[in-house]
Enzyme design. Structure first.
Site, PDB file in Angstrom:
ATOM      1  N   GLY A  76       4.544  16.718  -0.604  1.00  0.00           N
ATOM      2  CA  GLY A  76       4.476  15.556  -0.146  1.00  0.00           C
ATOM      3  C   GLY A  76       4.485  14.758  -1.577  1.00  0.00           C
ATOM      4  N   TYR A  77       3.601  13.379  -1.743  1.00  0.00           N
ATOM      5  CA  TYR A  77       3.005  12.726  -2.612  1.00  0.00           C
ATOM      6  C   TYR A  77       1.985  12.749  -3.241  1.00  0.00           C
ATOM      7  CZ  TYR A  77       1.528   9.495  -5.228  1.00  0.00           C
ATOM      8  OH  TYR A  77       0.856   7.055  -6.537  1.00  0.00           O
ATOM      9  N   ASN A  96       6.524   0.644   2.850  1.00  0.00           N
ATOM     10  CA  ASN A  96       5.182  -0.663   3.017  1.00  0.00           C
ATOM     11  C   ASN A  96       4.330  -0.512   2.223  1.00  0.00           C
ATOM     12  OD1 ASN A  96       6.016  -0.028   5.795  1.00  0.00           O
ATOM     13  ND2 ASN A  96       5.350   1.989   5.796  1.00  0.00           N
ATOM     14  N   SER A 115      -9.204   8.923   4.776  1.00  0.00           N
ATOM     15  CA  SER A 115      -8.921   7.843   4.278  1.00  0.00           C
ATOM     16  C   SER A 115      -9.895   6.427   4.505  1.00  0.00           C
ATOM     17  CB  SER A 115      -7.833   7.417   5.055  1.00  0.00           C
ATOM     18  OG  SER A 115      -7.124   6.248   4.760  1.00  0.00           O
ATOM     19  N   ARG A 137      -0.878 -10.555   6.200  1.00  0.00           N
ATOM     20  CA  ARG A 137       0.582  -9.055   6.966  1.00  0.00           C
ATOM     21  C   ARG A 137      -0.802  -9.094   8.170  1.00  0.00           C
ATOM     22  NH1 ARG A 137       2.088  -3.768   4.066  1.00  0.00           N
ATOM     23  NH2 ARG A 137      -0.337  -3.649   3.997  1.00  0.00           N
ATOM     24  N   PHE A 141      -3.399  18.459   3.601  1.00  0.00           N
ATOM     25  CA  PHE A 141      -3.041  17.078   3.084  1.00  0.00           C
ATOM     26  C   PHE A 141      -1.113  16.735   4.631  1.00  0.00           C
ATOM     27  CE2 PHE A 141      -3.065  18.186  -0.594  1.00  0.00           C
ATOM     28  CZ  PHE A 141      -3.618  17.438  -1.530  1.00  0.00           C
ATOM     29  N   THR A 184      -9.474   4.281   5.429  1.00  0.00           N
ATOM     30  CA  THR A 184      -9.110   2.786   6.266  1.00  0.00           C
ATOM     31  C   THR A 184     -10.161   3.441   7.963  1.00  0.00           C
ATOM     32  OG1 THR A 184      -7.422   2.957   7.764  1.00  0.00           O
ATOM     33  CG2 THR A 184      -7.607   4.901   7.179  1.00  0.00           C
ATOM     34  N   LYS A 187      -7.958   9.663  12.004  1.00  0.00           N
ATOM     35  CA  LYS A 187      -8.531  10.024  10.368  1.00  0.00           C
ATOM     36  C   LYS A 187     -10.289  10.283  10.799  1.00  0.00           C
ATOM     37  CE  LYS A 187      -5.648  10.706   7.027  1.00  0.00           C
ATOM     38  NZ  LYS A 187      -4.609  12.176   7.151  1.00  0.00           N
ATOM     39  N   TYR A 202      -3.710   5.831  13.184  1.00  0.00           N
ATOM     40  CA  TYR A 202      -3.871   6.801  12.430  1.00  0.00           C
ATOM     41  C   TYR A 202      -4.964   6.464  11.925  1.00  0.00           C
ATOM     42  CZ  TYR A 202      -3.114   7.851   7.110  1.00  0.00           C
ATOM     43  OH  TYR A 202      -3.486   8.144   5.949  1.00  0.00           O
TER      44      TYR A 202
HETATM   45  P1  NAD Z   1       2.892  12.376   2.364  1.00  0.00           P
HETATM   46  O1  NAD Z   1       3.827  11.707   2.978  1.00  0.00           O
HETATM   47  O2  NAD Z   1       3.877  12.350   0.804  1.00  0.00           O
HETATM   48  O3  NAD Z   1       2.606  14.410   2.551  1.00  0.00           O
HETATM   49  C1  NAD Z   1       2.541  14.407   3.660  1.00  0.00           C
HETATM   50  C2  NAD Z   1       3.645  16.113   3.283  1.00  0.00           C
HETATM   51  O4  NAD Z   1       3.217  16.651   4.718  1.00  0.00           O
HETATM   52  C3  NAD Z   1       4.738  15.654   3.816  1.00  0.00           C
HETATM   53  O5  NAD Z   1       5.107  16.854   3.008  1.00  0.00           O
HETATM   54  C4  NAD Z   1       5.350  16.511   4.721  1.00  0.00           C
HETATM   55  O6  NAD Z   1       6.573  16.659   5.037  1.00  0.00           O
HETATM   56  C5  NAD Z   1       4.041  17.070   5.391  1.00  0.00           C
HETATM   57  N1  NAD Z   1       4.051  17.301   6.903  1.00  0.00           N
HETATM   58  C6  NAD Z   1       3.847  16.080   7.423  1.00  0.00           C
HETATM   59  N2  NAD Z   1       3.689  16.488   8.740  1.00  0.00           N
HETATM   60  C7  NAD Z   1       3.636  17.492   9.435  1.00  0.00           C
HETATM   61  C8  NAD Z   1       3.106  18.849  10.281  1.00  0.00           C
HETATM   62  N3  NAD Z   1       3.277  18.462  11.483  1.00  0.00           N
HETATM   63  N4  NAD Z   1       3.214  19.954   9.678  1.00  0.00           N
HETATM   64  C9  NAD Z   1       2.951  20.596   8.266  1.00  0.00           C
HETATM   65  N5  NAD Z   1       3.157  19.810   7.686  1.00  0.00           N
HETATM   66  C10 NAD Z   1       3.663  18.449   7.346  1.00  0.00           C
HETATM   67  O7  NAD Z   1       1.506  11.661   2.110  1.00  0.00           O
HETATM   68  P2  NAD Z   1       0.586  11.579   0.850  1.00  0.00           P
HETATM   69  O8  NAD Z   1       0.673  10.224   0.706  1.00  0.00           O
HETATM   70  O9  NAD Z   1       1.014  12.911  -0.366  1.00  0.00           O
HETATM   71  O10 NAD Z   1      -0.803  11.675   2.164  1.00  0.00           O
HETATM   72  C11 NAD Z   1      -0.860  13.074   1.659  1.00  0.00           C
HETATM   73  C12 NAD Z   1      -2.793  12.702   3.028  1.00  0.00           C
HETATM   74  O11 NAD Z   1      -3.450  12.021   2.278  1.00  0.00           O
HETATM   75  C13 NAD Z   1      -2.720  12.833   4.612  1.00  0.00           C
HETATM   76  O12 NAD Z   1      -2.782  13.415   4.936  1.00  0.00           O
HETATM   77  C14 NAD Z   1      -2.769  11.366   4.249  1.00  0.00           C
HETATM   78  O13 NAD Z   1      -2.642  10.056   5.660  1.00  0.00           O
HETATM   79  C15 NAD Z   1      -3.559  10.871   3.484  1.00  0.00           C
HETATM   80  N6  NAD Z   1      -4.234   9.229   2.942  1.00  0.00           N
HETATM   81  C16 NAD Z   1      -2.623   8.794   1.975  1.00  0.00           C
HETATM   82  C17 NAD Z   1      -3.029   7.448   1.670  1.00  0.00           C
HETATM   83  C18 NAD Z   1      -1.660   7.139   1.180  1.00  0.00           C
HETATM   84  O14 NAD Z   1      -2.049   6.711   0.382  1.00  0.00           O
HETATM   85  N7  NAD Z   1      -1.307   7.503   0.447  1.00  0.00           N
HETATM   86  C19 NAD Z   1      -4.062   7.268   2.003  1.00  0.00           C
HETATM   87  C20 NAD Z   1      -4.957   8.155   2.079  1.00  0.00           C
HETATM   88  C21 NAD Z   1      -5.007   9.072   2.631  1.00  0.00           C
HETATM   89  N1  UFG Z   2       1.037  -6.005   0.159  1.00  0.00           N
HETATM   90  C1  UFG Z   2       2.206  -6.749  -0.412  1.00  0.00           C
HETATM   91  N2  UFG Z   2       3.291  -6.911   0.308  1.00  0.00           N
HETATM   92  C2  UFG Z   2       3.699  -5.933   0.649  1.00  0.00           C
HETATM   93  C3  UFG Z   2       2.449  -5.187   0.910  1.00  0.00           C
HETATM   94  C4  UFG Z   2       1.731  -4.894   0.917  1.00  0.00           C
HETATM   95  O1  UFG Z   2       2.049  -8.353  -0.606  1.00  0.00           O
HETATM   96  O2  UFG Z   2       5.605  -5.878   0.496  1.00  0.00           O
HETATM   97  C5  UFG Z   2      -0.168  -6.204  -0.150  1.00  0.00           C
HETATM   98  C6  UFG Z   2      -1.316  -6.282   1.254  1.00  0.00           C
HETATM   99  O3  UFG Z   2      -1.102  -7.663   2.333  1.00  0.00           O
HETATM  100  C7  UFG Z   2      -2.389  -5.739   0.648  1.00  0.00           C
HETATM  101  C8  UFG Z   2      -2.196  -5.116  -0.737  1.00  0.00           C
HETATM  102  O4  UFG Z   2      -0.663  -5.451  -0.623  1.00  0.00           O
HETATM  103  O5  UFG Z   2      -3.350  -6.553  -0.014  1.00  0.00           O
HETATM  104  C9  UFG Z   2      -2.200  -3.714  -0.675  1.00  0.00           C
HETATM  105  O6  UFG Z   2      -1.010  -3.135   0.173  1.00  0.00           O
HETATM  106  P1  UFG Z   2      -0.793  -1.816   0.635  1.00  0.00           P
HETATM  107  O7  UFG Z   2       0.212  -1.459   1.902  1.00  0.00           O
HETATM  108  O8  UFG Z   2      -0.246  -1.262  -0.204  1.00  0.00           O
HETATM  109  O9  UFG Z   2      -2.215  -1.100   0.777  1.00  0.00           O
HETATM  110  P2  UFG Z   2      -2.752  -1.257   2.524  1.00  0.00           P
HETATM  111  O10 UFG Z   2      -4.333  -1.207   1.983  1.00  0.00           O
HETATM  112  O11 UFG Z   2      -2.626  -2.096   3.422  1.00  0.00           O
HETATM  113  O12 UFG Z   2      -3.186   0.167   3.105  1.00  0.00           O
HETATM  114  C10 UFG Z   2      -2.989   1.506   1.904  1.00  0.00           C
HETATM  115  C11 UFG Z   2      -3.047   2.303   2.632  1.00  0.00           C
HETATM  116  C12 UFG Z   2      -3.432   3.289   4.481  1.00  0.00           C
HETATM  117  C13 UFG Z   2      -4.945   3.031   4.327  1.00  0.00           C
HETATM  118  C14 UFG Z   2      -5.294   1.842   3.254  1.00  0.00           C
HETATM  119  C15 UFG Z   2      -6.936   2.002   3.012  1.00  0.00           C
HETATM  120  O13 UFG Z   2      -1.098   2.903   3.478  1.00  0.00           O
HETATM  121  O14 UFG Z   2      -3.282   4.070   4.999  1.00  0.00           O
HETATM  122  O15 UFG Z   2      -4.837   1.662   1.946  1.00  0.00           O
HETATM  123  O16 UFG Z   2      -6.803   3.240   2.170  1.00  0.00           O
HETATM  124  F1  UFG Z   2      -5.344   3.531   5.380  1.00  0.00           F
END
Ligand code: NAD
Ligand code: UFG
Length: 338
Positions: A10-11, A197, A124, A291, A80, A126, A152, A148
Site C-alpha cells: 500500500g501507500y 477522498n 491514526s 463536509r 499497516f 482520528t 484503530k 474506522y
Molecule cells: P493502503 O490502503 O494504501 O494500504 C493498506 C494495504 O493493506 C494495501 O496494500 C491493502 O491491499 C492491504 N490490506 C488491506 N486489508 C488487508 C487484509 N485484510 N489482509 C491483508 N492485506 C490487506 O493504506 P495506507 O494509506 O498505506 O495506510 C496504511 C495504514 O495506515 C492503514 O492501517 C491506515 O489505516 C493507516 N493510516 C493511514 C492514514 C492515511 O491518511 N493514509 C492515516 C492514518 C493511519
Molecule cells: N478537503 C477539501 N476538499 C476535498 C478533500 C478535503 O476541502 O476534496 C479538506 C477537508 O475538509 C479538510 C482537509 O481538506 O479540512 C483535509 O482533509 P482530508 O480528507 O485530506 O484529511 P482528514 O483530516 O479529513 O482525514 C485524514 C484521513 C483520515 C484520518 C484523519 C486523521 O483521511 O483517515 O486524517 O488522521 F483519520
C-alpha cells in the site's frame, strides 16, 4: 532485522519497505492486494535494488499467517494492513471491524505462536476525536467519532492487553496525522481508487487534468483563512519513523503510543497555493458547504516522538507538493497502464 510488513504494497507500506531495504533489513510483505498493486512492489524492488519475499494473503486467514511466520520467522511486525476510508466505514462497519480488528487479533495470535515479540502498529490521529485542546498530545482523551477510528482505538487497546499479558512482548502505536507526498524518485506514490477522498490526491488530480476543480469543504471555520487546518506529514518522514520504531524498546509498560506529525498546520487554501507553485499548474476551486464529520483544526504535539524515537520531521509542505506532483505527472493513472 527480519521484518514482516502487513499491507506492504500500500501507500505508506511501500515507502516504508523501500527504506527498510535501503537500510539492509530483511523483509517479507504480507498483503491481499485489496487496495494496492503488485506493480508497487516491483518498483520498490527496482529502486532498492534488493529482493524481499511476498506472501499474498489476508490477515484474517490464520493458516496463511502461520505459513508466512513459519517460512520467514520475523523478529518484528510492522502492521499497516487494513481498511481506511472513514465514509465507507459508516456504511460497512462490520467489514471494518472484521478486517481491522479481527485481522489484527489473528496477527497477534500468529506472532505469539511463532515467538515474534515486537509490533509497530499504524494508528491514526482520528483516535482523538473532537479536540479538547490543541496540539493533541498522546494523553488527550480518545473519543473516535466513526467506525474506522473506533477500529484503530480498539486495536490499540487489544495490543496493550496483549503486551501486558506476555512478558516478552512490546509495541509502538504510531498515530499518524495526515500523510501526503511521494518518494523523490516519482516511481511510487499514493494511488487511490476512484475519486480521492483526501485533499492532496484530489488537488493532484485537478492539476494533472483528471478532475475539473477542487471542492473546498467549508470556508467559515475559525482558522487563519476560514478553511480546515491539518498537520500534513511527508510519507518519507513517516516511513523513517517506522525504522526508528522497530529498534525502540519501550521500557516501562512495554507499549507506547506516539504521534507522528510535524507540529505545523496548513489550511486547504495554503495547500492549493503551494501545489500551484510546485506544479506550475492552476488548481481551480469552488467553496462548498462543510463536509460532515470534519473538524476545523488538527495539530500534533511532537515532543514524545523526538524524546523516545529520536525522530522528527525534516520535509515541509513544498517537498510534499513537489514529490506528489512528480509522482502524479509521471504516472497520471497511478500504477494502472495509461
Ligand atoms: P493502503 O490502503 O494504501 O494500504 C493498506 C494495504 O493493506 C494495501 O496494500 C491493502 O491491499 C492491504 N490490506 C488491506 N486489508 C488487508 C487484509 N485484510 N489482509 C491483508 N492485506 C490487506 O493504506 P495506507 O494509506 O498505506 O495506510 C496504511 C495504514 O495506515 C492503514 O492501517 C491506515 O489505516 C493507516 N493510516 C493511514 C492514514 C492515511 O491518511 N493514509 C492515516 C492514518 C493511519
Ligand atoms: N478537503 C477539501 N476538499 C476535498 C478533500 C478535503 O476541502 O476534496 C479538506 C477537508 O475538509 C479538510 C482537509 O481538506 O479540512 C483535509 O482533509 P482530508 O480528507 O485530506 O484529511 P482528514 O483530516 O479529513 O482525514 C485524514 C484521513 C483520515 C484520518 C484523519 C486523521 O483521511 O483517515 O486524517 O488522521 F483519520
Amino acid at each position: 532485522m527480519k521484518v514482516l510488513v502487513t499491507g506492504g504494497a500500500g501507500y505508506i507500506g511501500s515507502h516504508t519497505l523501500l527504506q527498510l531495504l535501503r537500510e539492509r533489513h530483511d523483509a517479507m510483505v504480507f498483503d491481499n492486494f485489496s487496495n494496492s498493486s503488485p506493480e508497487a512492489l516491483k518498483r520498490v524492488k527496482q529502486l532498492a535494488n534488493a529482493d524481499f519475499e511476498i506472501c499474498e494473503g489476508d490477515i484474517q486467514d490464520a493458516c496463511r499467517l502461520n505459513e508466512a511466520f513459519g517460512d520467514f520467522k520475523p523478529e518484528v511486525v510492522i502492521h499497516f494492513a487494513g481498511l481506511k476510508a472513514v465514509g465507507e466505514s459508516n456504511e460497512k462497519p462490520i467489514e471494518y471491524y472484521a478486517q481491522n480488528v479481527s485481522g489484527s487479533i489473528e496477527l497477534l495470535k500468529a506472532m505469539q505462536r511463532h515467538d515474534c515479540r515486537h509490533i509497530v502498529f499504524s494508528s491514526s490521529a482520528t483516535v482523538y476525536g473532537e479536540a479538547e485542546y490543541l496540539p493533541y498530545d498522546e494523553d488527550h482523551p480518545l473519543r473516535p467519532t466513526n467506525p474506522y477510528g473506533r477500529t484503530k482505538y480498539f486495536i490499540e487497546e487489544i495490543i496493550r492487553d496483549w503486551v501486558a499479558s506476555w512478558r516478552h512482548a512490546s509495541a509502538v502505536l504510531l498515530r499518524y496525522f495526515n500523510p501526503v507526498g511521494a518518494d523523490a524518485s516519482g516511481r511510487i506514490g499514493e494511488d487511490p481508487n476512484g475519486i480521492p477522498n483526501n485533499l492532496v490526491p484530489y488537488i493532484a488530480q485537478v492539476a494533472v487534468g483528471r478532475l475539473q476543480h477542487l471542492n473546498v469543504f467549508g470556508a467559515d471555520y475559525d482558522t487563519r483563512d476560514g478553511t480546515g487546518e491539518r498537520d500534513y506529514i511527508h510519507v518519507e518522514d513517516l516511513a523513517r519513523a517506522h525504522l526508528a520504531a522497530i529498534q525502540f524498546e519501550p521500557t516501562k509498560s512495554g507499549c507506547e503510543a506516539i504521534n507522528i506529525g510535524t507540529g505545523r498546520s496548513t489550511t486547504v487554501l495554503e495547500m492549493v497555493k503551494a501545489f500551484e507553485q510546485a506544479s506550475g499548474r492552476a488548481v481551480p476551486y469552488q467553496i462548498e458547504p462543510r463536509r460532515d464529520g470534519d473538524v476545523a483544526h488538527s495539530l500534533a504535539a511532537v515532543g514524545k516522538a523526538e524524546r523516545l524515537l529520536g525522530w522528527q520531521a525534516k520535509l515541509d509542505v513544498d517537498d510534499m507538493c513537489r514529490t506528489t506532483w512528480d509522482w502524479q505527472s509521471e504516472n497520471p493513472s497511478g500504477y494502472s497502464p495509461d
